[in-house]
Design a protein around this motif. Structure first.
Motif, PDB file in Angstrom:
ATOM      1  N   SER A  47    -114.279  29.095 -29.577  1.00 38.14           N
ATOM      2  CA  SER A  47    -114.343  27.643 -29.782  1.00 38.14           C
ATOM      3  C   SER A  47    -113.980  27.276 -31.217  1.00 38.14           C
ATOM      4  CB  SER A  47    -115.702  27.076 -29.378  1.00 38.14           C
ATOM      5  OG  SER A  47    -116.709  27.563 -30.207  1.00 38.14           O
ATOM      6  N   ARG A  48    -114.306  28.166 -32.177  1.00 37.03           N
ATOM      7  CA  ARG A  48    -113.918  27.935 -33.568  1.00 37.03           C
ATOM      8  C   ARG A  48    -112.385  27.962 -33.699  1.00 37.03           C
ATOM      9  NH1 ARG A  48    -117.947  30.785 -35.863  1.00 37.03           N
ATOM     10  NH2 ARG A  48    -116.858  32.707 -35.509  1.00 37.03           N
ATOM     11  N   ARG A  49    -111.770  28.950 -33.042  1.00 39.08           N
ATOM     12  CA  ARG A  49    -110.299  29.066 -33.069  1.00 39.08           C
ATOM     13  C   ARG A  49    -109.651  27.845 -32.411  1.00 39.08           C
ATOM     14  NH1 ARG A  49    -110.579  34.411 -32.325  1.00 39.08           N
ATOM     15  NH2 ARG A  49    -110.536  34.232 -30.074  1.00 39.08           N
ATOM     16  N   ASP A  50    -110.224  27.397 -31.286  1.00 37.57           N
ATOM     17  CA  ASP A  50    -109.673  26.218 -30.595  1.00 37.57           C
ATOM     18  C   ASP A  50    -109.755  24.987 -31.493  1.00 37.57           C
ATOM     19  OD1 ASP A  50    -109.100  27.731 -28.421  1.00 37.57           O
ATOM     20  OD2 ASP A  50    -110.767  27.007 -27.180  1.00 37.57           O
ATOM     21  N   ARG A  51    -110.885  24.819 -32.194  1.00 37.80           N
ATOM     22  CA  ARG A  51    -111.037  23.672 -33.101  1.00 37.80           C
ATOM     23  C   ARG A  51    -110.008  23.737 -34.223  1.00 37.80           C
ATOM     24  NH1 ARG A  51    -116.443  24.400 -32.753  1.00 37.80           N
ATOM     25  NH2 ARG A  51    -116.560  25.450 -34.774  1.00 37.80           N
ATOM     26  N   GLU A  52    -109.783  24.959 -34.750  1.00 36.76           N
ATOM     27  CA  GLU A  52    -108.789  25.132 -35.813  1.00 36.76           C
ATOM     28  C   GLU A  52    -107.383  24.805 -35.320  1.00 36.76           C
ATOM     29  OE1 GLU A  52    -111.284  28.505 -38.274  1.00 36.76           O
ATOM     30  OE2 GLU A  52    -109.466  29.106 -37.225  1.00 36.76           O
ATOM     31  N   LYS A  53    -107.080  25.228 -34.088  1.00 38.01           N
ATOM     32  CA  LYS A  53    -105.762  24.936 -33.506  1.00 38.01           C
ATOM     33  C   LYS A  53    -105.578  23.430 -33.354  1.00 38.01           C
ATOM     34  CE  LYS A  53    -104.914  29.056 -30.759  1.00 38.01           C
ATOM     35  NZ  LYS A  53    -105.033  29.573 -29.382  1.00 38.01           N
TER      36      LYS A  53
END
Ligand SMILES: [Zn+2]
Length: 129
Positions: A47-53
């Motif tokens: 979810s952290r990676r998705d938010r960054e994307k």
């Protein structure tokens, strides 16, 4: 989540934060086993990676939108309405850098900057070179 202190075994009764199973363990233990702990941490990382994307996509979209509105002009202010920018997909919540240009506060996103004019609901855009 701690449910109770188990004095007869000297451990705490918990409910696993990942699978919901009950287990006995140390006071600060959150998961019934390493698999649940890893799953929880992997889900957080995803979810952290998705938010960054999403953030990166919004940042690039804002730069592209402002650049289109500037239509190749540099060192000149172009004024557009905030409604127009928002309708085109501009996201004012995407992180930007605050910069001073001739004493005024502007928000810089990559190579372009914008400055909302509160009195008129318009936005000034500029690309400095
Ligand atoms: Zn578990």
């Amino acid at each position: 989540m701690i449910i109770s202190w188990q004095s007869h075994i000297g451990k705490y009764l918990h409910r696993c934060d990942e699978c919901g199973e009950e287990f006995n363990g140390r006071k600060n233990q959150q998961y019934c086993n390493l698999k649940c702990k890893a799953k929880h941490n992997n889900d957080l990382a995803i979810s952290r990676r998705d938010r960054e994307k999403e953030m990166t996509a919004g940042y690039l979209r804002n730069i592209e939108l402002v650049s289109k509105e500037l239509n190749g002009l540099t060192n000149e202010v172009v004024t557009v309405s905030m409604e127009r920018l928002l309708a085109l997909g501009f996201d004012p919540t995407v992180p930007n850098k605050r910069v001073k240009i001739e004493g005024d506060l502007w928000y810089q996103i990559g190579p372009v900057s914008y400055r909302p004019l509160i009195e008129s609901n318009e936005v000034e855009l500029i690309k400095l070179e």
